[in-house]
Design a protein around this motif. Structure first.
Motif, PDB file in Angstrom:
ATOM      1  N   GLY A   1       0.784  -1.231   0.000  1.00 53.66           N
ATOM      2  CA  GLY A   1       0.000   0.000   0.000  1.00 53.66           C
ATOM      3  C   GLY A   1       0.816   1.281   0.000  1.00 53.66           C
ATOM      4  O   GLY A   1       0.280   2.377   0.136  1.00 53.66           O
ATOM      5  N   LEU A   2       2.127   1.146  -0.212  1.00 56.33           N
ATOM      6  CA  LEU A   2       2.991   2.337  -0.190  1.00 56.33           C
ATOM      7  C   LEU A   2       2.792   3.198  -1.440  1.00 56.33           C
ATOM      8  O   LEU A   2       2.842   4.417  -1.372  1.00 56.33           O
ATOM      9  N   ALA A   3       2.623   2.546  -2.582  1.00 52.90           N
ATOM     10  CA  ALA A   3       2.434   3.299  -3.834  1.00 52.90           C
ATOM     11  C   ALA A   3       1.451   2.522  -4.699  1.00 52.90           C
ATOM     12  O   ALA A   3       1.807   1.512  -5.291  1.00 52.90           O
ATOM     13  N   ASP A   4       0.223   2.975  -4.745  1.00 54.95           N
ATOM     14  CA  ASP A   4      -0.818   2.281  -5.507  1.00 54.95           C
ATOM     15  C   ASP A   4      -1.191   3.077  -6.753  1.00 54.95           C
ATOM     16  O   ASP A   4      -0.845   4.242  -6.886  1.00 54.95           O
ATOM     17  N   ASP A   5      -1.902   2.415  -7.629  1.00 48.29           N
ATOM     18  CA  ASP A   5      -2.555   3.071  -8.765  1.00 48.29           C
ATOM     19  C   ASP A   5      -1.568   3.766  -9.698  1.00 48.29           C
ATOM     20  O   ASP A   5      -1.788   4.910 -10.118  1.00 48.29           O
ATOM     21  N   LEU A   6      -0.450   3.070  -9.989  1.00 48.07           N
ATOM     22  CA  LEU A   6       0.577   3.613 -10.881  1.00 48.07           C
ATOM     23  C   LEU A   6       0.989   2.561 -11.906  1.00 48.07           C
ATOM     24  O   LEU A   6       0.987   1.375 -11.597  1.00 48.07           O
ATOM     25  N   PRO A   7       1.399   2.995 -13.130  1.00 46.70           N
ATOM     26  CA  PRO A   7       1.877   2.018 -14.110  1.00 46.70           C
ATOM     27  C   PRO A   7       3.206   1.389 -13.682  1.00 46.70           C
ATOM     28  O   PRO A   7       3.960   1.990 -12.897  1.00 46.70           O
ATOM     29  N   LEU A   8       3.499   0.184 -14.185  1.00 49.31           N
ATOM     30  CA  LEU A   8       4.643  -0.609 -13.711  1.00 49.31           C
ATOM     31  C   LEU A   8       5.950   0.166 -13.654  1.00 49.31           C
ATOM     32  O   LEU A   8       6.610   0.186 -12.620  1.00 49.31           O
TER      33      LEU A   8
ATOM     34  N   GLU B   1      10.317   2.620 -10.893  1.00 50.53           N
ATOM     35  CA  GLU B   1      11.442   3.565 -10.955  1.00 50.53           C
ATOM     36  C   GLU B   1      11.288   4.732  -9.997  1.00 50.53           C
ATOM     37  O   GLU B   1      12.264   5.244  -9.472  1.00 50.53           O
ATOM     38  N   LYS B   2      10.043   5.161  -9.773  1.00 46.12           N
ATOM     39  CA  LYS B   2       9.854   6.361  -8.948  1.00 46.12           C
ATOM     40  C   LYS B   2       9.519   6.037  -7.491  1.00 46.12           C
ATOM     41  O   LYS B   2       9.626   6.874  -6.616  1.00 46.12           O
ATOM     42  N   HIS B   3       9.073   4.840  -7.223  1.00 43.72           N
ATOM     43  CA  HIS B   3       8.623   4.540  -5.861  1.00 43.72           C
ATOM     44  C   HIS B   3       9.337   3.343  -5.237  1.00 43.72           C
ATOM     45  O   HIS B   3       9.956   3.463  -4.196  1.00 43.72           O
ATOM     46  N   ILE B   4       9.213   2.189  -5.891  1.00 44.92           N
ATOM     47  CA  ILE B   4       9.718   0.969  -5.253  1.00 44.92           C
ATOM     48  C   ILE B   4      11.250   0.962  -5.200  1.00 44.92           C
ATOM     49  O   ILE B   4      11.841   0.741  -4.144  1.00 44.92           O
TER      50      ILE B   4
ATOM     51  N   ASN C   1      -0.170  -6.042  -5.060  1.00 48.12           N
ATOM     52  CA  ASN C   1      -1.291  -7.003  -5.088  1.00 48.12           C
ATOM     53  C   ASN C   1      -2.540  -6.536  -4.351  1.00 48.12           C
ATOM     54  O   ASN C   1      -3.575  -6.530  -5.000  1.00 48.12           O
ATOM     55  N   ASN C   2      -2.682  -6.251  -3.144  1.00 46.97           N
ATOM     56  CA  ASN C   2      -1.725  -6.117  -2.063  1.00 46.97           C
ATOM     57  C   ASN C   2      -1.871  -7.223  -1.025  1.00 46.97           C
ATOM     58  O   ASN C   2      -1.600  -7.007   0.155  1.00 46.97           O
ATOM     59  N   ARG C   3      -2.326  -8.402  -1.473  1.00 38.68           N
ATOM     60  CA  ARG C   3      -2.550  -9.531  -0.552  1.00 38.68           C
ATOM     61  C   ARG C   3      -1.707 -10.710  -0.991  1.00 38.68           C
ATOM     62  O   ARG C   3      -1.549 -10.933  -2.192  1.00 38.68           O
ATOM     63  N   LEU C   4      -1.202 -11.472  -0.059  1.00 37.76           N
ATOM     64  CA  LEU C   4      -0.533 -12.727  -0.378  1.00 37.76           C
ATOM     65  C   LEU C   4      -1.567 -13.826  -0.151  1.00 37.76           C
ATOM     66  O   LEU C   4      -1.516 -14.550   0.822  1.00 37.76           O
ATOM     67  N   ASP C   5      -2.517 -13.876  -1.070  1.00 39.94           N
ATOM     68  CA  ASP C   5      -3.735 -14.654  -0.845  1.00 39.94           C
ATOM     69  C   ASP C   5      -4.050 -15.492  -2.082  1.00 39.94           C
ATOM     70  O   ASP C   5      -4.545 -14.980  -3.078  1.00 39.94           O
TER      71      ASP C   5
END
Ligand code: ZN
Length: 417
Positions: free
Chosen positions: A50-57, A62-65, A282-286
């Motif tokens: 949930g740190l950076a959602d709703d963004l293209p890969l 490159e900008k967040h992860i 994802n944001n779930r490991l489900d």
């Protein structure tokens, strides 16, 4: 069960006579399934959920992860993130996961402490990080780790070149040689986005899968993660070479990567497994969520309601994953002689009544909240819906600390775009 293995599968009424000394556990209204196999994840990334959602890969990476990783990734980060992921996965009925991340020794130790079966990537990446300086350095460290744990019954390894756009030809050639020498699978993100394919065409003159084929990586050990954008001849190639595909429907949807042609892959005879990808995308490991999404999406993509029926979705989440990881002789189905990696799911309550077909319920109606018991090697890991062994002491505090630090970084990025 005996000595961590499944001893027999037989009607309940016959069990007391044949095994008089065995302890009995009565699970009324439950279905027992093989422990779920999460065939692709980055466990430590649960700290970035949930740190950076709703963004293209590429923007997301490159900008967040990647900036967050540069600032934070360390053995402690990976150990804490993986411990969190292990707790989440076990409670959701997952008994085995295939990981790809920096400092794999920290994720491996977290998995051993939690009692999960795990497969770790000997990662290959051309860029420096806190973990290594270049591809050779990463490989050297991965190989050392494999040497140290090769006798461990719950641990195994893959070669894990990150993706076609982060690994050079020379490194791929080395991976191909090592995979043959060591007889380990090759775990790679492949054909995830259209952009990846266009970049490969511009830089290498061929699509990524063809590039890997020329470099000797396409064979029975290839685990192609995502495989969203495939031409008919590429599906044929994957089938002919007995490759596996790990389908990660939630991640593909969230990053708008596209729709993997799962029905066509299965029709061609490709082994399909399921993965959650990391909790940051994802944001779930489900895997209950992935089974359901996979089954529903496959129908819409194929425009055929018969595509990926419930049994096929369950198979992908169990035996398909085991086969991709080269573990199908040991796990993935409930067969005498296999390891007792098992998950019990309670099929009762208003949301699950009535029950005509348990597998239909597992895929279309039940969720991970219905998991009551989990065993790995016959040892109880979850009982009554709760972890038998609590996560490491102080983990909550550590997670709070990582959250503060990552939040500060995100805020400073917003202030300084
Ligand atoms: Zn991934």
């Amino acid at each position: 069960l005996r000595d961590g293995k499944i001893e027999a599968v037989l009607p309940t009424r016959e069990a007391p006579a044949r095994f008089p000394g065995h302890e009995a556990l009565d699970l009324a209204d439950h279905v027992l399934i093989p422990g779920l196999v999460n065939a692709h994840t980055h466990a430590a990334m649960s700290l970035m959920r949930g740190l950076a959602d709703d963004l293209p890969l590429m923007t997301w990476l490159e900008k967040h992860i990647w900036p967050a990783e540069v600032q934070h990734v360390s053995p402690d980060f990976v150990r804490d993130g993986a411990a969190l992921a292990c707790a989440e996965m076990l409670r959701g009925g997952i008994t085995c996961f295939n990981d790809m991340y920096f400092f794999p020794e920290a994720a491996l130790e977290a998995a051993l402490a939690a009692g999960l079966r795990s497969v770790h990537g000997m990662i290959v990446f051309e860029y420096p990080s806190a973990y290594g300086s270049d591809a050779q350095d990463y490989l050297r460290k991965g190989l050392q780790l494999r040497d140290r744990y090769r006798e461990d019954a719950r641990t195994s390894f893959c070669l894990a070149p990150h993706a076609p756009y982060t690994v050079a030809d020379a490194s791929f050639k080395r991976v191909s040689t090592l995979a043959a020498e060591l007889d380990v699978p090759i775990h790679i993100h492949l054909h995830e986005t259209q952009e990846e394919i266009e970049r490969s065409l511009a830089e290498h003159g061929v699509r990524p899968l063809e590039r890997l084929r020329r470099l000797g990586l396409v064979g029975p050990g290839l685990i192609a993660v995502h495989a969203v954008h495939l031409l008919p001849e590429e599906i044929e190639l994957l089938a002919r070479e007995r490759c596996s595909v790990v389908h990660c429907p939630s991640s593909n949807l969230k990053l708008a990567s596209g729709f993997a042609p799962v029905a066509r892959l299965l029709e061609a005879g490709v082994n399909v497994a399921l993965g959650t990808d990391g909790a940051a995308s994802n944001n779930r490991l489900d895997l209950f969520q992935e089974m359901r999404s996979a089954a529903l999406l496959a129908k819409a993509v194929a425009r055929d309601a018969r595509a990926l029926p419930a049994h096929a979705a369950l198979r992908a989440a169990t035996l398909g994953g085991a086969r991709a990881l080269g573990l199908d002789a040991r796990i993935g189905s409930i067969v005498p002689g296999k390891a007792a990696d098992l998950t019990a799911v309670r099929l009762s309550g208003p949301e699950l009544a009535p029950c005509y077909e348990p597998v239909s319920h597992l895929v279309y109606a039940a969720g991970r909240e219905h998991v009551t018991h989990v065993w790995v090697d016959g040892e109880p890991r979850v009982s009554g819906g709760e972890l038998v062994k609590a996560p490491p002491r102080g983990l909550d505090t550590q997670i709070g600390m990582w959250q503060n630090s990552l939040q500060k970084l995100a805020a400073s990025e917003r202030a300084d775009p």
